[in-house]
Scaffold this active site. Structure first.
Site, PDB file in Angstrom:
ATOM      1  N   THR A   1       9.457   7.656   4.002  1.00 13.39           N
ATOM      2  CA  THR A   1       8.310   6.890   4.757  1.00 13.39           C
ATOM      3  C   THR A   1       8.695   5.339   4.797  1.00 13.39           C
ATOM      4  O   THR A   1       9.885   4.956   3.591  1.00 13.39           O
ATOM      5  CB  THR A   1       7.108   6.954   3.761  1.00 13.39           C
TER       6      THR A   1
ATOM      7  N   GLU B   1       3.911  12.961   5.873  1.00 16.03           N
ATOM      8  CA  GLU B   1       3.583  14.059   4.957  1.00 16.03           C
ATOM      9  C   GLU B   1       3.081  15.251   5.753  1.00 16.03           C
ATOM     10  O   GLU B   1       3.139  16.116   4.758  1.00 16.03           O
ATOM     11  CB  GLU B   1       2.490  13.478   3.900  1.00 16.03           C
TER      12      GLU B   1
ATOM     13  N   LYS C   1     -13.534  -5.260   2.414  1.00 13.75           N
ATOM     14  CA  LYS C   1     -14.880  -4.974   1.556  1.00 13.75           C
ATOM     15  C   LYS C   1     -15.074  -6.691   1.272  1.00 13.75           C
ATOM     16  O   LYS C   1     -14.582  -7.282   0.591  1.00 13.75           O
ATOM     17  CB  LYS C   1     -14.309  -4.496   0.373  1.00 13.75           C
TER      18      LYS C   1
END
Length: 549
Positions: free
Chosen positions: A188, A335, A445
């Protein structure tokens, strides 16, 4: 009493799920069909089978044996396809090297995978030269070159690809072995630390190939595949086996086109000249094509394109639709081998207007057979499939990687509680469609409330001046984080100051009740380009650092 196992005749043959068994059908059904590399190479499946055997013999002659690892550094080519089959069919392991990593990261993956042999394209030697003295396990290096010219390099080669094949026998007895043998390894790009190695067995790749076939070829939808389709990948072959598609289309015996380097004019030339009908790519590639001046001169009405790797922005889907491209989403990750879902329209949706259909095309999609998808809250409890409640996306399927190579701790995190944790946030609606709303690490957030960066990108992508966009959270003393949006403007708008106008777009969405007030970005910043990863995804880790102040 328990289950009863079948009784096995002593003479019965247990048919193993091995990659070699994906190859047989093409020689029976379409031996004269073509495999094409750019405008440089054309040959038949009959030739392909011979070259796969020759490559296996050449590698065996260099000492490659079962359990060894063969690394490939090449562009998307017929040679790469030959390696997809010959290497694992020998019982060796194919390491598809991520050539867009830095040389130091490439060095890490070569040593971590314990590569024995490297096949390298001459144009990629600058990636190997600075690290050649630090490579630990490689015993042989094979040069791939496309011209008669020899490269100037200090690297010593143990053979040249085409010369080795020319001198090799055209017959190889590929053995049977345990279908759970490791077939492939790749890494990755990662967001922090070293890249992580994922791996897949023969059994998993065969089952994934059949999963692709049922998911793409069996269901009534807006984009059904058959053996008559002409296939050209636009996802790098080093990345998740080009989404596993070359295995599927080789098994079906389709005409296949490999474009090498991704150049808009060459891609469009191949699409038109070879009558390509199916491709897959990240949004960046379609963005590059729909903004090419050539786009208005070609007929793309027969081209089906699956978008993955990143969310499909609504504005990009509209632009592709205007260019007559049959564009829709699919979902997976390194994955997961990778396919989990496809955004197919259900038959009752065919009569919907274009705007409503685009809503479906831009969703993450319906799970393909033998894939279980669930949405869970922070305590691990499933949330309602109402299209509103969100949580982390977790998955189960027979083709998911069983862990990270030599990394037990991260493997256990990935598979916590028996589900593979994707790190994506999403919802599932009453029709069964998954919709990814963000990555866990990319959710903004602000003041204790979450706002989806993908929602903000989707909104601004529909403005006629916007070519590309990225929404990120930046530190704020009062609110913790505040959203900002980066935009690349189309050429005809680049000299204009549109920040107030673009910010007004978000205010209008707030007034319509589509986003909360705290979701309106503090700034919309015009930039020349937006950082991307090696496979063309928005690199929000880099962007957050770049715009932190």
């Amino acid at each position: 009493m328990g289950v009863k196992l079948i009784e096995k005749c002593e003479s019965a043959y247990t048919y193993p799920l091995l990659i070699k068994n994906l190859l047989k059908n093409s020689l029976i059904r379409s031996p004269d069909q073509e495999i094409i590399y750019r405008d440089q190479m054309r040959y038949t499946y009959r030739d392909f089978h011979i070259r796969v055997a020759k490559l296996a013999n050449a590698l065996a002659g260099l000492g490659v044996k079962e359990g060894d690892t063969v690394a490939v550094m090449d562009f998307d080519s017929h040679r790469y396809l030959e390696c997809y089959f010959a290497v694992p069919m020998m019982g060796a392991i194919l390491h598809t090297v991520h050539i867009r990593l830095s040389p130091e990261q490439i060095l890490y993956t070569i040593n971590h995978a314990e590569d024995d042999v490297i096949l390298v394209n001459s144009e990629l030697l600058p990636l190997l030269e600075p690290i050649k003295d630090k490579i630990e396990t490689v015993k042989k290096i094979i040069l791939i070159k496309e011209t008669d010219q020899n490269p100037e390099t200090a690297i010593q080669f143990d053979g040249i690809y085409e010369e080795l094949l020319k001198d090799a026998s055209d017959s190889f007895d590929f053995p049977d072995f345990d279908e759970n043998a490791r077939a492939t390894t790749f890494y990755t790009s990662g967001t922090t630390g070293n890249p992580k190695g994922v791996y897949f067995s023969h059994r998993q790749l065969v089952l994934h190939t059949y999963g692709l076939m049922t998911g793409l070829c069996a269901f009534d939808s807006q984009a059904v595949m058959t053996s008559a389709d002409v296939y050209m990948p636009l996802t790098p072959m080093f990345h998740v086996h080009a989404w596993g598609m070359p295995y599927l289309f080789t098994m079906l015996g389709n005409k296949q086109i490999y474009p090498g380097r991704y150049e808009p004019e060459m891609i469009l030339k191949l699409v038109m000249g070879e009558k390509v009908t199916f491709s897959h790519c990240v949004p960046t590639i379609i963005h590059m094509l729909v903004n090419s001046p050539v786009i208005n001169k070609v007929d793309l009405s027969n081209w089906k394109v699956v978008i993955g790797g990143s969310a499909l922005p609504r504005g990009l889907c509209k632009a592709a639709t205007n260019a007559k491209i049959n564009l829709y989403s699919a979902y997976g990750m390194s994955e997961t081998c990778p396919l989990l879902t496809v955004a197919h329209l259900k038959p009752h949706m065919y009569e919907w207007d274009e705007e409503k259909q685009i809503d479906i095309r831009c969703k993450t999609g319906l799970p393909i057979p033998m894939v279980d998808i669930e949405i869970i809250d922070p305590l691990g409890n499933p949330v309602a499939h109402d299209g509103v409640q969100t949580g982390e996306v977790v998955a189960r399927s027979p083709w998911l990687t069983q862990g990270y190579l030599h990394n037990q701790e991260k493997s256990e995190e990935l598979w916590f509680d028996g589900w593979l944790h994707t790190g994506d946030v999403g919802s599932i609606d009453a029709e069964g469609y998954l919709k990814i709303t963000d990555r866990l690490k990319d959710v903004i957030k602000t003041g204790g409330e979450w706002i989806s960066s993908l929602t903000l990108e989707d909104i601004i992508s529909q403005h006629p001046a916007v070519s590309e966009s990225a929404a990120i959270g930046v530190p704020d003393e009062k609110w913790g984080e505040r959203p900002i949006v980066l935009v690349v403007l189309k050429d005809e708008f680049k000299e204009k100051d549109l920040e107030d106008e673009l910010k007004k777009v978000f205010m209008e969405e707030y007034e319509k009740g589509n986003i909360p007030k705290y979701g309106v970005p503090d700034r919309v910043i015009s930039v020349d380009s937006i950082a991307k990863t090696g496979v063309g995804k928005l690199d929000k880790k880099v962007l957050r650092v770049q715009y932190a102040k």
